[in-house]
Design a protein around this motif. Structure first.
Motif, mmCIF file in Angstrom:
data_model
loop_
_atom_site.group_PDB
_atom_site.id
_atom_site.type_symbol
_atom_site.label_atom_id
_atom_site.label_comp_id
_atom_site.label_asym_id
_atom_site.label_seq_id
_atom_site.Cartn_x
_atom_site.Cartn_y
_atom_site.Cartn_z
ATOM 1 N N TYR A 106 0.834 -1.210 0.000
ATOM 2 C CA TYR A 106 0.000 0.000 0.000
ATOM 3 C C TYR A 106 0.871 1.265 0.000
ATOM 4 O O TYR A 106 0.639 2.207 -0.772
ATOM 5 C CB TYR A 106 -0.925 -0.040 1.215
ATOM 6 N N LEU A 107 1.904 1.296 0.840
ATOM 7 C CA LEU A 107 2.761 2.474 0.950
ATOM 8 C C LEU A 107 3.599 2.697 -0.306
ATOM 9 O O LEU A 107 3.724 3.825 -0.796
ATOM 10 C CB LEU A 107 3.689 2.331 2.165
ATOM 11 N N ASN A 109 2.977 1.846 -3.342
ATOM 12 C CA ASN A 109 2.188 2.172 -4.527
ATOM 13 C C ASN A 109 1.307 3.407 -4.349
ATOM 14 O O ASN A 109 0.519 3.744 -5.244
ATOM 15 C CB ASN A 109 1.309 0.973 -4.909
ATOM 16 N N SER A 110 1.438 4.055 -3.196
ATOM 17 C CA SER A 110 0.720 5.313 -2.935
ATOM 18 C C SER A 110 -0.775 5.196 -3.199
ATOM 19 O O SER A 110 -1.387 6.049 -3.856
ATOM 20 C CB SER A 110 1.318 6.437 -3.801
ATOM 21 N N LYS A 112 -4.876 4.722 -1.886
ATOM 22 C CA LYS A 112 -5.693 5.322 -0.851
ATOM 23 C C LYS A 112 -5.817 4.338 0.316
ATOM 24 O O LYS A 112 -5.850 3.121 0.131
ATOM 25 C CB LYS A 112 -7.086 5.655 -1.403
#
Length: 466
Positions: A106-107, A109-110, A112
């Motif tokens: 998640y972090l 690939n930026s 939501k």
């Protein structure tokens, strides 16, 4: 009669399928022992009632929320009001590792934050349920009552499927018992889970009722119009024979006789499937002729994507294509994927809202129907590390169980033990070769986690069923 696609609203009479479940519900409420058993029972009943509830206008989203809330309540209650002096968390390091990998994905690939939450929502509830089960003490009466409830709910779906065929006058991928109205993949995996218990019971007890159970779940799989029956049913039967030969004294069963029965069963499965399923015979109709060459040619075309009409890359080509796609990326993408939650269908996920799973993966990666396995869905989201850790969890459980000495087990416990081993194999078969229905919260995942939980409680150091 040919297979067709049906609109839920145009077939309200399909509600009659729930007649098969009502006796089970009545029996459970009549015998329910206490609030703890009642909560578990309601969870199982709701998970088996999703399709019928939708026919009554109850949103599938709300049904899922209720199941998640009940699992959350069970999990929190287990550790706030502990019944054990010592907690047990089999393979917890692997689960924690999987959670951390998703966070990194998640972090990197930026995405939501809501997408990460949706990913966790898809895959973590069954782990929470498993750990709640392994740390909850049930009396023998409570355990047997809930095990019987799960078994009866499974059997009820055989009769529900028969009612469906009688109402529709046809075989259809829609209306999978009373569980779900859209999602043909559930048919095969559900039937395999139910049949695995009957197969083990038949091989150990040789009672005809279990042979009828095997036939019943096979018929259930046919009513869903899914062709994978031809491959998976014989495979699971032979694996069951191998596991029994490995873990149970050979003198207790006649292996030669069981293998002969198995070969006859394999032939009947292939023959019956070809005659009943329109897509597997040249006439394309129920009751068509048996043509082995036609079946082979159809299977080759289907797995290659030529019969699907949903993208040019079929099931057989999709794993290599998407694996190479990920390998061609930088090391971060290869290890952590394109982002945890980016493929999760939800109204809160802008990109996937209103799209089918096939449309999502086809628009992003050029693969539609062929990318619907749990392995590929997870590979694209959390990369090779995510896939490895998810797989290791089930392999770890399998190895832990396989090492157990079951000489002192009663026959009932031996059956559940061997069924647990088969279930883990089916989960991995589904994950890597067929779909991702066993990964999501629902009738299938809650049921198999119940069986695994019961089995693990019997193998843990603390006393689990007094």
């Amino acid at each position: 009669m040919k297979e067709g696609h049906f609109n839920i609203i145009s077939h309200p009479e399909i509600i009659l399928c729930y007649l098969s479940v009502l006796p089970v519900i009545y029996w459970f409420f009549k015998n329910s022992l206490d609030s703890k058993v009642f909560v578990y029972g309601i969870l199982f009943i709701i998970s088996f009632s999703g399709g019928t509830l939708e026919l009554f206008g109850f949103s599938t989203t709300y049904t899922r929320l209720i199941m998640e809330a009940l699992v959350g309540f069970i999990f929190i209650r287990t550790f706030i009001i502990p019944e054990n002096k010592r907690f047990h968390f089999p393979s917890i390091i692997i689960v924690v590792g999987f959670i951390i990998i998703a966070l990194f994905s998640y972090l990197l690939n930026s995405l939501k934050f809501i997408q990460l939450i949706l990913f966790y929502r898809d895959f973590l509830p069954i782990f929470f349920f498993f750990y709640a089960l392994t740390n909850t003490l049930f009396t023998k009466k409570e355990e047997r009552l809930l095990t019987k409830l799960v078994f009866c709910l499974f059997v009820s779906q055989i009769f529900s499927a028969m009612i469906k065929v009688a109402v529709l006058g046809n075989i259809a991928e829609e209306f999978i018992g009373t569980i779900i109205n859209q999602g043909g993949s559930v048919t095969i995996i559900f039937a395999l889970f139910g049949a695995s218990y009957c197969i083990v019971s038949y091989l150990l007890k040789s009672e005809k009722k279990y042979l009828l159970g095997i036939v019943g779940f096979f018929i259930f799989s046919l009513t869903g119009g899914k062709r994978a029956t031809i491959f998976y049913f014989p495979l699971i039967y032979f694996i069951a024979i191998y596991l029994i030969n490995l873990k149970v004294k050979k003198s207790t069963i006649n292996i030669g006789k069981k293998i002969a029965t198995s070969l006859l069963l394999v032939f009947l499965i292939v023959y019956t499937s070809a005659r009943i399923m329109p897509s597997l015979n040249p006439e394309n109709q129920v009751g068509g002729s048996f043509d082995y060459e036609f079946i082979i040619n159809y299977s080759q075309e289907y797995t290659a994507g030529e019969k699907q009409g949903r993208g040019f890359i079929g099931r057989s080509e999709a794993p290599a294509y998407l694996t190479n796609l990920l390998i061609s990326q930088n090391s971060e993408k290869m290890l952590f994927g394109f982002g945890a939650g980016q493929l999760v269908k939800s109204e809160y996920n802008e990109y996937t809202n209103g799209k089918t799973s096939d449309e999502i993966t086809e628009s992003k990666y050029g693969v539609g129907y062929g990318a619907r396995t749990g392995f590929l869905q997870m590979l694209l989201q959390v990369g090779f590390l995510g896939v490895v850790f998810y797989t290791l969890f089930f392999i770890s459980l399998f190895v832990t169980l396989l090492r157990k000495n079951i000489i002192k087990f009663k026959k009932r416990d031996t059956i559940l033990y061997l069924t647990s081993l088969l279930i883990i194999i089916i989960i991995l078969l589904d994950y890597y070769t067929y779909s991702f229905v066993s990964s999501m919260i629902g009738a299938i995942s809650l049921s198999f986690m119940w069986v695994l939980g019961v089995t693990f409680r019997k193998t843990l150091p603390s006393k689990g069923s007094e």
